[in-house]
Design a protein around this motif. Sequence first.
Motif, PDB file in Angstrom:
ATOM      1  N   GLU A 109       0.885  -1.159   0.000  1.00  0.00           N
ATOM      2  CA  GLU A 109       0.000   0.000   0.000  1.00  0.00           C
ATOM      3  C   GLU A 109       0.921   1.207   0.000  1.00  0.00           C
ATOM      4  N   ALA A 125      -2.020  13.280   9.938  1.00  0.00           N
ATOM      5  CA  ALA A 125      -3.315  12.751  10.387  1.00  0.00           C
ATOM      6  C   ALA A 125      -3.142  11.256  10.633  1.00  0.00           C
ATOM      7  N   PHE A 176       0.044   8.522  11.127  1.00  0.00           N
ATOM      8  CA  PHE A 176       1.255   9.365  11.147  1.00  0.00           C
ATOM      9  C   PHE A 176       1.266  10.219  12.420  1.00  0.00           C
ATOM     10  N   GLU A 194       5.227   6.492   2.224  1.00  0.00           N
ATOM     11  CA  GLU A 194       5.508   5.290   3.025  1.00  0.00           C
ATOM     12  C   GLU A 194       4.801   4.093   2.415  1.00  0.00           C
ATOM     13  N   ASP A 254     -12.913   6.634   0.433  1.00  0.00           N
ATOM     14  CA  ASP A 254     -12.488   5.483   1.249  1.00  0.00           C
ATOM     15  C   ASP A 254     -10.976   5.434   1.404  1.00  0.00           C
ATOM     16  N   CYS A 274      -8.754   8.192   0.728  1.00  0.00           N
ATOM     17  CA  CYS A 274      -8.095   9.501   0.901  1.00  0.00           C
ATOM     18  C   CYS A 274      -8.624  10.158   2.167  1.00  0.00           C
ATOM     19  N   ARG A 327     -15.061   5.884  10.442  1.00  0.00           N
ATOM     20  CA  ARG A 327     -14.108   5.331  11.418  1.00  0.00           C
ATOM     21  C   ARG A 327     -14.411   5.828  12.829  1.00  0.00           C
TER      22      ARG A 327
HETATM   23  N1  UDP Z   1      -5.630   3.939   3.756  1.00  0.00           N
HETATM   24  C1  UDP Z   1      -6.379   3.102   2.953  1.00  0.00           C
HETATM   25  N2  UDP Z   1      -6.362   1.765   3.201  1.00  0.00           N
HETATM   26  C2  UDP Z   1      -5.621   1.225   4.194  1.00  0.00           C
HETATM   27  C3  UDP Z   1      -4.845   2.068   5.013  1.00  0.00           C
HETATM   28  C4  UDP Z   1      -4.871   3.436   4.757  1.00  0.00           C
HETATM   29  O1  UDP Z   1      -7.050   3.557   2.024  1.00  0.00           O
HETATM   30  O2  UDP Z   1      -5.633  -0.012   4.358  1.00  0.00           O
HETATM   31  C5  UDP Z   1      -5.638   5.398   3.505  1.00  0.00           C
HETATM   32  C6  UDP Z   1      -6.414   6.144   4.578  1.00  0.00           C
HETATM   33  O3  UDP Z   1      -7.760   6.313   4.193  1.00  0.00           O
HETATM   34  C7  UDP Z   1      -5.698   7.461   4.629  1.00  0.00           C
HETATM   35  C8  UDP Z   1      -4.241   7.113   4.257  1.00  0.00           C
HETATM   36  O4  UDP Z   1      -4.305   5.868   3.589  1.00  0.00           O
HETATM   37  O5  UDP Z   1      -6.208   8.322   3.641  1.00  0.00           O
HETATM   38  C9  UDP Z   1      -3.312   7.031   5.443  1.00  0.00           C
HETATM   39  O6  UDP Z   1      -3.869   6.169   6.384  1.00  0.00           O
HETATM   40  P1  UDP Z   1      -3.178   5.950   7.826  1.00  0.00           P
HETATM   41  O7  UDP Z   1      -1.851   5.307   7.638  1.00  0.00           O
HETATM   42  O8  UDP Z   1      -3.205   7.219   8.579  1.00  0.00           O
HETATM   43  O9  UDP Z   1      -4.004   4.828   8.490  1.00  0.00           O
HETATM   44  P2  UDP Z   1      -5.356   4.794   9.272  1.00  0.00           P
HETATM   45  O10 UDP Z   1      -5.465   6.031  10.068  1.00  0.00           O
HETATM   46  O11 UDP Z   1      -6.353   4.658   8.164  1.00  0.00           O
HETATM   47  O12 UDP Z   1      -5.204   3.554  10.063  1.00  0.00           O
END
Ligand code: UDP
Length: 240
Positions: free
Chosen positions: A90, A98, A101, A119, A197, A199, A216
């Motif tokens: 991914e 946010a 992170f 990442e 979903d 972004c 969420r």
């Molecule tokens: N994201 C996603 N699918 C995943 C994990 C993350 O689409 O399995 C997207 C999430 O919606 C956000 C971005 O990637 O826009 C960064 O997500 P983050 O690492 O902050 O993870 P989360 O807070 O979703 O656990």
Amino acid sequence: MVKKELLYTGKAKKVYATDDPNLCIFEYKDDATAFNGLKKGSFEGKGVINNKMANFIFRLLEADGIKTHLKEELSDRETLVEKCEIVPLEIIVRNVAAGSFSKRFGVEEGTPLKNPTLEFSYKNDDLGDPMINTSQALAIGLATENEIKELSEMAFKVNESLKKIFLQIGIKLIDFKIEAGRTSDGRIVLADEISPDTCRLWDAETNKKLDKDRFRFDLGEFSDVYFEVWGRLKEYYGNN
Ligand code: UDP
Ligand code: ADP
């Protein structure tokens, strides 16, 4: 195009084979999941709107020179795409702190980042999609060095295009996840979907969250914000 056997049932889509081995059909479901599938929900029409939005966004990215798997929207919920071997990473780009992170690095949500960050997570539901660095990804053979370079360039290019696309409709692109696929003839293309979903999207004036964080964290107006983003895209960029 003949829809054949079900190849895969995912959390948001079903993937079907077709009579062409190089093509498959996505069928978007109304389901929403979060926290690695632990939280489940849905709203009527989510699949339709994500299908249309993802295709609309992919078309705009293609106009900006980004190669994608998209072939043809077949119906409200169904889209024909080039069948790929998905690189099991991914790819996450961030412009503003946010989510994980903020948590991991103790940076307050909403803090602008001095540069976009990139990442990778190892796409593996059983392991909870752990963060992985490039030498680790290379070491276990998830991608080659050339592919990592190509994925990274693609990710930053998508970021620049997407930031512009959303800013035009009064939305700040906080972060997003993309997936890339290997085609049968050895190209790398942008695959899967881009939608609220995948972004984080905040209203540029009010910082209102217009994405899956509403689901969420039970913020309410889950379906309304998806319709809001789709409405703004259509209004500004025209009806297909
Ligand atoms: N994201 C996603 N699918 C995943 C994990 C993350 O689409 O399995 C997207 C999430 O919606 C956000 C971005 O990637 O826009 C960064 O997500 P983050 O690492 O902050 O993870 P989360 O807070 O979703 O656990
Ligand atoms: P998940 O697998 O995370 O539950 P989805 O419900 O969105 O996700 O399922 C869609 C599946 O299809 C994902 O596993 C995704 O990696 C895969 N996929 C995306 N684009 C393509 C493609 N062009 N060819 C083959 N598989 C794809």
